[in-house]
Design a protein around this motif. Structure first.
Motif, short mmCIF file in Angstrom:
data_model
loop_
_atom_site.label_atom_id
_atom_site.label_comp_id
_atom_site.label_asym_id
_atom_site.label_seq_id
_atom_site.Cartn_x
_atom_site.Cartn_y
_atom_site.Cartn_z
N GLY A 109 1.39 7.57 -9.36
CA GLY A 109 0.49 7.22 -10.17
C GLY A 109 -0.69 6.76 -8.70
O GLY A 109 -1.04 6.22 -8.79
N VAL A 110 -0.53 7.82 -7.69
CA VAL A 110 -1.68 7.73 -6.56
C VAL A 110 -2.36 8.35 -7.55
O VAL A 110 -2.84 9.61 -6.91
CB VAL A 110 -0.33 7.61 -5.22
N ASP A 111 -3.67 8.13 -5.97
CA ASP A 111 -4.43 8.97 -5.77
C ASP A 111 -5.16 8.82 -3.81
O ASP A 111 -4.27 9.20 -4.08
CB ASP A 111 -5.90 7.64 -6.67
N THR A 112 -6.30 9.07 -4.55
CA THR A 112 -6.88 10.14 -2.91
C THR A 112 -7.26 9.23 -2.04
O THR A 112 -6.84 9.02 -0.30
CB THR A 112 -8.20 10.87 -2.46
N GLY A 113 -7.10 7.71 -2.37
CA GLY A 113 -7.24 6.41 -1.32
C GLY A 113 -5.10 5.99 -1.37
O GLY A 113 -5.72 4.78 -0.34
N PHE A 114 -4.36 5.93 -1.62
CA PHE A 114 -2.93 5.64 -2.11
C PHE A 114 -3.28 5.68 -0.22
O PHE A 114 -2.29 4.32 0.20
CB PHE A 114 -2.66 7.21 -1.91
N ILE A 115 -3.46 6.36 0.79
CA ILE A 115 -2.96 6.70 2.53
C ILE A 115 -3.44 5.10 2.72
O ILE A 115 -3.44 4.46 3.09
CB ILE A 115 -3.05 7.20 2.92
N ALA A 116 -5.02 5.32 2.85
CA ALA A 116 -5.78 3.70 3.47
C ALA A 116 -5.38 3.01 2.90
O ALA A 116 -5.38 2.15 3.39
CB ALA A 116 -6.60 4.14 3.10
N ARG A 117 -5.34 3.03 1.40
CA ARG A 117 -5.05 1.64 0.94
C ARG A 117 -3.62 0.86 0.84
O ARG A 117 -4.02 -0.60 1.37
CB ARG A 117 -5.23 1.64 -0.40
N GLU A 118 -2.94 1.94 1.50
CA GLU A 118 -1.18 1.20 1.39
C GLU A 118 -1.90 1.06 2.91
O GLU A 118 0.17 1.11 2.75
CB GLU A 118 -0.80 1.64 0.47
N ALA A 119 -2.15 1.57 3.64
CA ALA A 119 -1.69 1.71 5.12
C ALA A 119 -0.79 0.57 6.12
O ALA A 119 0.16 0.62 6.76
CB ALA A 119 -2.98 1.74 6.03
N GLY A 120 -0.85 -0.38 5.68
CA GLY A 120 0.02 -1.52 5.48
C GLY A 120 1.08 -1.58 5.94
O GLY A 120 2.08 -1.77 6.58
N LYS A 121 1.78 -0.40 4.74
CA LYS A 121 3.57 -0.46 3.85
C LYS A 121 3.60 0.97 4.99
O LYS A 121 4.44 0.89 4.70
CB LYS A 121 3.84 -1.08 2.87
N LEU A 122 2.42 1.61 5.05
CA LEU A 122 3.04 3.36 4.99
C LEU A 122 3.19 3.25 6.80
O LEU A 122 3.39 4.05 6.96
CB LEU A 122 2.24 3.88 4.46
N LEU A 123 2.18 2.64 7.14
CA LEU A 123 2.22 2.90 9.04
C LEU A 123 3.18 1.76 9.86
O LEU A 123 3.07 2.19 11.02
CB LEU A 123 0.59 2.73 9.42
N LYS A 124 4.05 1.04 9.51
CA LYS A 124 4.33 0.20 10.27
C LYS A 124 6.13 0.28 9.75
O LYS A 124 6.06 0.21 8.45
CB LYS A 124 4.42 -1.46 10.21
N PRO A 125 6.45 0.54 10.52
CA PRO A 125 8.69 0.26 10.09
C PRO A 125 8.57 -0.69 9.35
O PRO A 125 8.72 -1.79 9.72
CB PRO A 125 9.48 0.86 11.35
N GLY A 126 9.84 -0.50 8.24
CA GLY A 126 10.71 -1.32 7.92
C GLY A 126 12.02 -1.96 8.40
O GLY A 126 12.57 -0.97 8.88
N LEU A 127 12.22 -3.33 9.12
CA LEU A 127 13.08 -3.24 9.89
C LEU A 127 13.68 -4.23 9.21
O LEU A 127 13.47 -5.95 8.84
CB LEU A 127 12.66 -4.00 11.34
N SER A 128 15.11 -3.65 8.66
CA SER A 128 16.34 -5.32 8.11
C SER A 128 17.07 -5.56 8.85
O SER A 128 17.86 -6.76 8.85
CB SER A 128 15.96 -4.66 6.65
N GLU A 129 17.51 -4.29 9.72
CA GLU A 129 18.32 -4.78 10.48
C GLU A 129 18.90 -4.30 12.13
O GLU A 129 18.90 -3.02 12.19
CB GLU A 129 19.86 -3.29 9.77
N PRO A 130 18.22 -5.06 12.56
CA PRO A 130 17.72 -4.62 14.22
C PRO A 130 18.69 -4.51 15.04
O PRO A 130 18.66 -3.72 16.02
CB PRO A 130 17.25 -5.62 14.77
N GLY A 131 19.70 -5.20 14.69
CA GLY A 131 21.46 -4.96 15.11
C GLY A 131 21.87 -3.71 14.98
O GLY A 131 22.28 -3.23 15.59
N GLN A 132 21.96 -2.80 13.50
CA GLN A 132 22.09 -1.67 13.54
C GLN A 132 21.11 -0.68 14.63
O GLN A 132 22.06 0.14 15.12
CB GLN A 132 22.68 -0.85 12.61
N VAL A 133 20.13 -0.33 14.78
CA VAL A 133 19.32 -0.28 15.77
C VAL A 133 19.83 -0.24 17.58
O VAL A 133 19.67 0.88 18.10
CB VAL A 133 17.86 -0.57 15.55
#
Length: 681
Positions: free
Chosen positions: A444-468
């Motif tokens: 369900g995306v449109d051409t504004g998808f990246i700009a609109r969801e930048a907060g989720k798309l441009l920063k890594p998700g980190l749930s297990e820092p110890g594994q890294v």
């Protein structure tokens, strides 16, 4: 041109007037058809893969495209010297240049593409829209005329209603394009669009359209032959874009009905018939609220053509060669297949977290997954090659096919998770996040998808820092083992305990402390060793953030680490990039700095009194003068890299003390462009 039994009957030799992955793709297809291949290259591409793949190759000039890949005379001279009977322009460079097509004909060389008249008809967005308007094809409201006076264009934008989109009339690929939200921004946006259009296409004319807020970008692949036959090969959804350039493409488009597919396909074929088109082309539409509008026609093969090949089972490059040889299309519209689903991701050398700035560097490590079902990799580079600032920074296209969209999506995610690249920043992790985003997963995306969801798309998700951190520490342990083994082999006493890596210390605990920087944080990790562990086996333990867990690991044949940390098991890849350690874990890439206690880790001085180049490029505009006072956020200087403009802004209220570069100068990454002196607001 008379019909031939095969392209081989006409083309004994084919010259490819392009570079990168498309040149490699054309070379492989032509050679499979028994055609001798000829490559051209710039001085910067002397060791490029397309040069090595070709039967013969000719240097046509310096690194700058204007002095090499855009030099018609040198390309035609290479064709003459090599005896090439046809020239394939790939996409980009001269692929949509009518003058080049005419020059090929004058030289007695077949141009693998449409006739010059068709290129000219669609080469100007303004003229193309006028043609489509006469053919009753729906258009986005806008101004597509010849008048280019700044005040006149500003008035047209006011009549259309903001926001508007300024587009280069002769352009494509997002170059020379600006979104303008309000009247006060129009003048600067127009100037920037014109500069970029002139640099990319040699033509600064623009058109203005109403900016649709949530459109989808859907295009139709068409083909026509010299016998009057024409077909469309279904559609592609290219809505996921950054800076108006495509990032993810898929076929078929999610939610597309057979009725709408037939309607859009017939419209696209009719548009091609109206200009007596020949060969491969793409008719692009903007779709919003169930209404589609003609946007432009690209008179060439597209970067995203592999997804069409995947669902139809056709080789579009082979089709191009056969049509250029005078053959009829091998199938009719009723015979065009649509099987399964395919998705393509474009892997670029760029820094997604810094507004997708192009990146350069040596590909010190580059590993792609091998022999994975349904996965295809198109690339023009290998490990050890350099990504230069002169050309498009694409590293590879990763294409996945599946019986269903979910299967294709799963395969593409797994394929991207297996890629390892170091030496320059890439958008690899960003692609993984985009593919895992719930909006893309649902189609369900449109051409504004990246700009609109930048907060989720441009920063890594980190749930297990110890594994890294554990992965980074184990990788560092392996590096130490290799180094001590090398030292032991050259020592007079190779069995000395000083050459062990089990943490042995005289009168101290058997442990190895390590320290890493992670963003703004300093992280300490300690590896402890039990009896007989040897630094790799059972009995190891890791301590971080005050918590100790048992750990064991094995290095896999592909170099990744299979790790057991407490009751968790996972696979991580770790690559070196100078003092940095890149940890690849479940589609994310984490950058840690290894703080070697034996090295001097001097801190750089604060550059608050200067403005530095964020990437290598060319100065295209200096918007201030020495001694001028500027305010925070004011545009100071414009750089061009990979034919895209980047405007640098004042970090604070300041006075320009010195300008170090002028328009036309080439600059390196990190060089000081101008010196600022803080002043009170």
């Amino acid at each position: 041109m008379a019909q031939r039994e095969s392209a081989r009957a006409l083309f004994d030799s084919l010259l490819i007037a392009n570079r990168g992955e498309i040149a490699c793709r054309i070379l492989r297809t032509a050679r499979a058809m028994g055609i001798r291949t000829v490559a051209v290259y710039s001085e910067a591409d002397a060791e490029a893969q397309h040069v090595k793949l070709a039967d013969s190759a000719f240097c046509i000039g310096p690194a700058a495209a204007a002095e090499s890949y855009l030099r018609v005379d040198r390309i035609l001279e290479a064709a003459r010297q090599s005896g090439a009977q046809a020239i394939h322009p790939g996409y980009g460079f001269l692929a949509e240049n009518a003058d080049f097509a005419e020059a090929c004909a004058a030289a007695g060389v077949v141009f693998v593409g449409p006739p010059p008249s068709a290129i000219r008809a669609m080469g100007s967005k303004s003229e193309a829209k006028a043609l489509m308007e006469r053919a009753a094809v729906p258009l986005v409201p806008g101004y597509h005329g010849a008048e280019q006076d700044e005040a006149f264009l500003a008035e047209q934008a006011r009549k259309i209603g903001f926001p508007v989109l300024i587009k280069a009339s002769a352009g494509g690929g997002g170059k020379g394009m600006r979104v303008v939200e309000k009247p006060g921004d129009f003048k600067a946006a127009l100037a920037g669009a014109r500069r970029e259009a002139m640099a990319s296409f040699g033509d600064d004319r623009v058109l203005i359209e109403k900016y649709l807020t949530k459109p989808r970008h859907i295009e139709i692949q068409i083909f026509r032959d010299s016998h009057g036959n024409g077909v469309h090969l279904n559609e592609r959804d290219c809505s996921v874009q950054r800076r108006h350039q495509k990032v993810l493409e898929e076929a078929p488009a999610p939610g597309m009905t057979p009725e709408r597919r037939a309607e859009m396909g017939q419209t696209a074929v009719a548009a091609a018939e109206a200009i007596d088109y020949l060969g491969a082309g793409t008719v692009e539409f903007i779709v919003e609220d169930e209404q589609f509008y003609f946007m432009e026609m690209n008179t060439r093969l597209q970067v995203e053509h592999p997804v069409t090949e995947a669902i139809t089972g056709l080789d579009l490059v082979a089709w191009q060669l056969r049509v250029a040889a005078g053959e009829a299309l091998p199938i009719t519209q009723e015979q065009v297949a649509l099987r399964g689903h395919a998705i393509e991701a474009r892997l670029y050398a760029e820094d997604a977290e810094r507004d997708f700035l192009p990146a350069t560097g040596d590909l010190r490590r580059l590993r792609f997954p091998e022999a994975v079902e349904g996965l295809r990799i198109d690339s023009g580079v290998l490990e050890g090659d350099r990504v230069s600032p002169f050309y498009d920074p694409m590293i590879a296209k990763v294409i996945a096919w599946g019986e269903t969209r979910d299967e294709a999506l799963r395969r593409l995610r797994q394929g991207l998770d297996s890629i390892r690249v170091a030496g320059c920043r890439t958008n690899l992790a960003f692609l993984g996040r985009a593919l895992r985003h719930e909006a893309f997963a649902s189609g369900g995306v449109d051409t504004g998808f990246i700009a609109r969801e930048a907060g989720k798309l441009l920063k890594p998700g980190l749930s297990e820092p110890g594994q890294v951190l554990t992965a980074a520490a184990l990788h560092q342990l392996l590096l130490r083992r290799r180094e001590t083994a090398r030292q032991a082999a050259s020592s007079s006493d190779p069995n000395s305990p000083w050459f062990t890596c089990d943490g042995w210390r005289l009168n101290a605990q058997t442990a190895q402390p390590m320290r890493f920087s992670w963003g703004e944080d300093i992280c300490d990790v300690t590896l402890g060793f039990g009896p007989g562990s040897g630094g790799v086996g059972e009995g190891m333990r890791v301590t971080l953030a005050g918590k100790t867990l048992p750990v064991s690991f094995q290095q896999r044949p592909d170099g990744d680490l299979a790790i057991a940390l407490g009751d968790r098991r996972y696979v991580a890849g770790v690559l070196d990039e100078g003092d940095d350690r890149l940890v690849f874990l479940r589609g994310e890439i984490f950058r840690l700095g290894f703080l070697d206690p034996q090295a001097h880790a001097g801190e750089g001085a604060d550059a608050g009194g200067s403005l530095t180049a964020p990437m290598p490029g060319k100065v295209t505009a200096v918007l201030v003068k020495q001694g001028e006072r500027v305010t925070q956020g004011q545009a100071l200087i414009v750089l061009e890299a990979m034919k895209m403009e980047h405007t640098l802004l004042a970090p604070a209220d300041s006075q320009v003390v010195a300008l170090h570069f002028a328009v036309g100068d080439l600059v390196e990454d990190g060089v000081e462009l101008l010196t600022l002196e803080p002043v009170e607001a």
